[in-house]
Design an enzyme around this catalytic site. Structure first.
Site, PDB file in Angstrom:
ATOM      1  N   ASP A 171     -47.282  35.241 107.222  1.00  0.00           N
ATOM      2  CA  ASP A 171     -46.011  34.541 107.377  1.00  0.00           C
ATOM      3  C   ASP A 171     -44.839  35.522 107.452  1.00  0.00           C
ATOM      4  O   ASP A 171     -43.921  35.354 108.270  1.00  0.00           O
ATOM      5  CB  ASP A 171     -45.780  33.589 106.197  1.00  0.00           C
ATOM      6  CG  ASP A 171     -46.501  32.258 106.368  1.00  0.00           C
ATOM      7  OD1 ASP A 171     -46.709  31.848 107.526  1.00  0.00           O
ATOM      8  OD2 ASP A 171     -46.847  31.636 105.353  1.00  0.00           O
ATOM      9  N   ILE A 172     -44.849  36.517 106.595  1.00  0.00           N
ATOM     10  CA  ILE A 172     -43.744  37.473 106.574  1.00  0.00           C
ATOM     11  C   ILE A 172     -43.705  38.266 107.877  1.00  0.00           C
ATOM     12  O   ILE A 172     -42.630  38.468 108.473  1.00  0.00           O
ATOM     13  CB  ILE A 172     -43.859  38.421 105.368  1.00  0.00           C
ATOM     14  CG1 ILE A 172     -43.720  37.635 104.055  1.00  0.00           C
ATOM     15  CG2 ILE A 172     -42.827  39.537 105.447  1.00  0.00           C
ATOM     16  CD1 ILE A 172     -42.415  36.864 103.925  1.00  0.00           C
TER      17      ILE A 172
END
Length: 400
Positions: A171-172
């Site tokens: 996600d990051i």
């Protein structure tokens, strides 16, 4: 002069994202000065509002990822909700969403519709597998990005099972790439006068983060094994046991290895040892070299061995946990990586700072994360021409 301007102060961003990747991106844009309006479903809002830890009934997780944003609620399925969104899109620079590809098109609010009302709009989407391709309609989450992007395959102890990173790294990485894509599209718009779509996939983001894993595969035909904390390309580059914890020693070239042997450990004979003569040999024989190095490191505390290495010019550092990181004066104070903001319900709270330091237009957190729908009246009055009474009536109807 520092503080006169914010880097992105001329951008208006409509943020439809939820949970991690999209909110991480839009919080970066907000910290850099963009006006970010987070648009949430009136029934409960962003999924991460239900994630702990809770403080005074509010999610600190949500508050950390959604600072520097205004907040409104809007039902995009309602005809009046669509109309309001299109009015806002006429004035916006960027729309960000992380629905499954095609959802916005089905709502009648996809890029083809938005560009008709604003041909300068930048439409940025992040999803598990991207907006096109045979997997595009699969639901995606961080762990799937890590699994199918290959990060799990190279993470874990030697001989152990594939292991995901300890945080939502997929996600990051997706959020970072979405930010980069948006900023590139903003620059391109200055050249062409037109907006465009930005399409980012969690899987793609993980794939490109694996750097030489694929280079080694293309030229050797072998997949990278899991090797714990060692580096398959250089050695010694690993964690080593000390009296009171673990430390990293990172010898990225021959000169550093020789300094470690000669100036730090006091074993210059290792330099000429045929097993460790060059980097390729050391990588192949790290199982023999590591115990030799640890025979020295276990005699010292982490602080002692790190100091000794650094004095000799050998890169080294402690393996920190969260409690140690927040007490480290370089990270927490000098680099301001845990600023304190005041949230109206949570109170004073630490949030993660910005890794990008623009020294003349320094990112800063402009406001705490919004309560659900807190800015409905001012935002809809300004961007959609609604009176407070109309906003109140739309609230009763479930439109906002």
């Amino acid at each position: 002069m520092e503080g006169t301007h914010a880097a992105l102060e001329d951008l208006l961003v409509l943020d439809l994202t939820r949970v991690v990747a999209g909110p991480y991106c839009s919080s970066m844009l907000g910290d850099m000065g963009a006006r970010v309006i987070k648009i949430e479903n009136p029934k409960g809002g962003d999924d991460s509002r239900a994630y702990g830890p809770y403080v005074n009934g509010e999610s600190a997780y949500f508050a950390m990822l959604n600072r520097s944003k205004e907040g409104v609620t809007l039902n995009l399925k309602a005809p009046e909700g669509k109309r309001i969104f299109l009015e806002m899109a006429k004035k916006a620079d960027v729309v960000i969403e992380n629905y499954r590809p095609g959802v916005m098109d089905k709502l009648g609010l996809g890029y083809d519709v938005l560009k008709e009302v604003n041909d300068r709009i930048i439409y940025a989407a992040v999803s598990g597998y991207g907006g096109y391709g045979r997997y595009s309609q699969r639901p995606g989450y961080d762990i799937l990005g890590q699994a199918m992007g290959g990060l799990m395959s190279v993470t874990g102890p030697r001989g152990g099972s594939p292991t995901k990173a300890g945080n939502a790294m997929g996600d990051i990485l997706g959020g970072l790439n979405l930010t980069i894509g948006i900023l590139a599209a903003v620059h391109a718009r200055g050249l062409t006068g037109r907006g465009q779509r930005v399409d980012v996939s969690l899987v793609d983001s993980v794939v490109v983060s694996l750097e030489n894993v694929f280079t080694r595969y293309w030229y050797s035909g072998k997949t990278a094994p899991r090797n714990g904390n060692t580096n398959p390309a250089t050695a010694p580059y690993d964690t080593f046991q000390a009296k009171d914890g673990l430390a990293v020693i990172a010898c990225g070239n021959q000169a550093l290895y020789e300094k470690l042997c000669r100036d730090v450990i006091g074993c210059p004979e290792w330099i000429g040892d045929q097993r460790f003569l060059d980097n390729v040999s050391r990588v192949a024989n790290m199982d023999e070299l590591k115990p030799l190095i640890e025979g020295w490191t276990v005699q010292h505390t982490v602080a002692e061995l790190v100091d000794r290495c650094l004095e000799a010019g050998v890169p080294a550092g402690p393996v920190y946990d969260a409690a140690q990181i927040v007490r480290d004066k370089h990270i927490a104070k000098d680099r301001d990586m845990f600023p304190v903001i005041h949230h109206p319900v949570i109170g004073d709270m630490h949030v993660n700072g910005d890794a990008v330091k623009l020294l003349e237009t320094m990112p800063r957190i402009t406001r705490p994360a919004p309560l659900l729908g807190q800015d409905n009246v001012p935002v809809y009055g300004e961007l959609a021409g609604l009176t407070p009474e109309q906003v109140e009536e739309y609230g009763r109807q479930g439109v906002v």
